[in-house]
Enzyme design. Structure first.
Site, PDB file in Angstrom:
ATOM      1  N   GLY A  38      13.806  -2.515  -0.374  1.00 57.03           N
ATOM      2  CA  GLY A  38      15.261  -2.654  -0.398  1.00 57.03           C
ATOM      3  C   GLY A  38      15.884  -2.784   0.991  1.00 57.03           C
ATOM      4  N   ARG A  61      -0.451  -3.008  -4.841  1.00 56.97           N
ATOM      5  CA  ARG A  61      -0.908  -1.636  -4.598  1.00 56.97           C
ATOM      6  C   ARG A  61      -0.572  -0.780  -5.799  1.00 56.97           C
ATOM      7  NH1 ARG A  61       4.258   0.238  -4.486  1.00 56.97           N
ATOM      8  NH2 ARG A  61       5.744  -0.955  -3.282  1.00 56.97           N
ATOM      9  N   ARG A 108      12.332  11.015  -9.638  1.00 56.13           N
ATOM     10  CA  ARG A 108      11.865  11.231  -8.268  1.00 56.13           C
ATOM     11  C   ARG A 108      12.718  12.315  -7.635  1.00 56.13           C
ATOM     12  NH1 ARG A 108      10.449   5.410  -5.570  1.00 56.13           N
ATOM     13  NH2 ARG A 108       9.613   4.388  -7.424  1.00 56.13           N
TER      14      ARG A 108
END
Lengths: 447, 70
Positions: free
Chosen positions: A165, A291, A338
């Site tokens: 971002g 990943r 999170r």
């Protein structure tokens, strides 16, 4: 399978990788900076090597020191986690050149997908839908203004080499574009070493939905369902869920098939994520992350597949633990939150020393944390303290368990965004499942 | 009475934007802090002459004095 691997990361993800190596009887070597010496991932590893000072370039970004540590400890392979060197094709190549195994896709695949413009063009050629945008890198503002006329506003301004971002902006007219272009270009140069900019049509009221893929040794690419990552602040994810409440079985089938084509187009091996924007019943390719993703636990919870184990097996030249020919049907519903060291209103960082740390437990609750009581959260790295996941037979049960778990998670010392999750889990828009990437801004605009 | 500009959080001083003794307007950026991969601009709330109390690379604690404006 390997006897010893080195984990080139820190915090919750290093600890989570070590959890799987321990279960499989593989020795894990942790590498760390001086300020991280007391964190759980260092203590829980079979061996730990101090890399250097707190600044990432002195420790977690120092490729030479990490490869040296692998050789010194007899590690045969390196797992990069996410962030730091995980998407550095150069580092992956250095690992291979040192005679070690890179637990991830080939340096070539990382390279082709790392550049947003190149990956966008590759995907378009493979028949994956992309948003209207610029097929060539832009470095001049006048060229950008000209290109924007053809694309139509609103437009997303992105760093071609970027991620996370950083340097991204949404613009609604030429004046906004001129301003954002300069800022994005400067930041892209500083963070990613290239000022090239990509313009893409911005889809308002879109959802961010991504597909987990695994590229197998026999050349097949399998898709393990999707994750909805539309709860974002500053273009960064805060909560994710699987399956996405907005994806119909018909749309899911199309998205998963496109993600498989995307992987096949670059000969993809190991775990990767194809990020898309979904608007109504349509989707466009956003980018591919080469990943393991931060939010991989929600996929693990609904599929029962340990993604880190599959990564290790693929890197070791082995098959996966499930039948790749059978479609993996998600079972139940999972939500990840999170837990960041930041205030729950403005989301500004708030590091500090942890004087109380009590994780929730219970049926369907999974906590991947990087810290424990007595640890100090320093300002040197990202603010992720822990990932709190709740699983349920359906979304309602997952939400109910998530609410209870959030209320039981006790952290004293650093600031945390736990209060934000209390709010989110009772927000009518979120609870309905009919939300998009503008949700957090709308929640904050009300205050 | 000098206006005190203090750090809102533990952070590294990434960049000092104005020179010691410079004249600033309210809203001007004095320094940029960096904490947890986020840049946090420190702005002047009033116009005046800046006296800096930190240097690039310093670590500031919450509440530490970054600058005074007179």
């Amino acid at each position: 399978m390997f006897d010893t691997i080195l984990v080139a990361n820190r915090g919750e993800i290093a600890r989570r990788i070590i959890r799987t190596t321990q279960r499989l009887g593989i020795r894990a070597v942790a590498v760390h900076s001086d300020v991280d010496a007391d964190l759980p991932f260092v203590r829980e590893a079979d061996e730990a090597v101090l890399l250097g000072a707190a600044a990432p370039k002195e420790s977690y970004l120092d490729a030479t020191k990490i490869i040296e540590a692998a050789k010194q400890t007899g590690a045969e392979a390196i797992h990069p986690g996410y962030g730091f060197l995980a998407e550095s094709a150069r580092f992956a190549q250095l690992v291979v050149d040192a005679g070690l195994v890179w637990i991830g896709p080939s340096p070539d695949a990382i390279n082709s997908m790392g550049d947003k413009i190149n990956s966008r063009n590759l995907m378009q050629a493979a028949g994956v839908p992309v948003a209207a945008g610029t097929p060539d890198p832009l470095t001049e503002v006048e060229a950008a203004v000209e290109a924007a006329r053809g694309i139509g506003y609103p437009i997303m301004v992105k760093a071609s080499a970027g991620g996370g971002g950083i340097g991204m902006a949404t613009v609604y007219d030429e004046e906004g574009l001129r301003k954002a272009f300069e800022t994005a270009s400067t930041r892209a140069e500083r963070f990613f070493g290239s000022p090239s900019i990509l313009l893409e049509r911005y889809l308002a009221n879109a959802r961010h939905v991504e597909v987990q893929i695994l590229g197998l040794n026999d050349g097949r690419v399998v898709a393990l369902g999707e994750r909805d990552c539309s709860v974002q602040r500053r273009h960064q994810k805060v909560a994710e869920e699987s399956p996405s409440p907005a994806v119909t079985p018909e749309l899911r089938a199309r998205m998963l098939a496109a993600a498989v084509r995307a992987g096949e187009a670059v000969n993809y091996k190991n775990a990767g994520t194809v990020e898309c924007l979904v608007s109504g019943n349509e989707f466009v390719f956003l980018e591919m992350n080469t990943r393991l993703q931060v939010e991989h636990p929600v996929t693990e919870l609904v599929t029962g597949v340990d993604l880190v184990e599959q990564q290790l097996r693929i890197a070791a030249g082995e098959g996966v633990t499930f039948d790749p020919a059978a479609v993996v049907v998600p079972n139940g519903h999972a939500i990840e939150m999170r837990v960041y060291a930041e205030d729950p209103v403005r989301f500004l960082p708030g590091p500090g020393t942890i004087t109380t740390w009590r994780e929730p437990r219970g049926e369907g609750i999974r906590v991947d944390s990087g810290y424990a009581n007595g640890n100090t959260v320093t300002p040197n790295y990202d603010p992720l303290l822990a990932k709190l996941c709740a699983y349920g037979a359906d979304r309602g049960e997952a939400l109910e368990r998530a609410r209870k778990a959030v209320s039981e998670f006790e952290v004293v010392g650093p600031k945390t965004n736990l209060a934000f999750f209390t709010e989110l889990l009772d927000n009518p828009e979120f609870v309905s499942g009919q939300y998009d990437t503008g949700l957090v801004d709308r929640m904050r605009a009300k205050k | 009475m000098a206006e005190e500009v203090r750090a809102e959080m533990v952070a590294n001083v990434w960049k000092i934007v104005v020179e010691d003794g410079a004249e600033v307007e309210a809203g001007d950026t004095i320094a940029i802090l960096e904490s947890m991969k986020m840049e946090i601009p420190v702005e002047a709330a009033e116009s005046g002459t800046v006296t800096l109390h930190v240097a690039e690379g310093d670590v500031v604690q919450e509440g530490d004095l970054i600058a005074e404006i007179e």
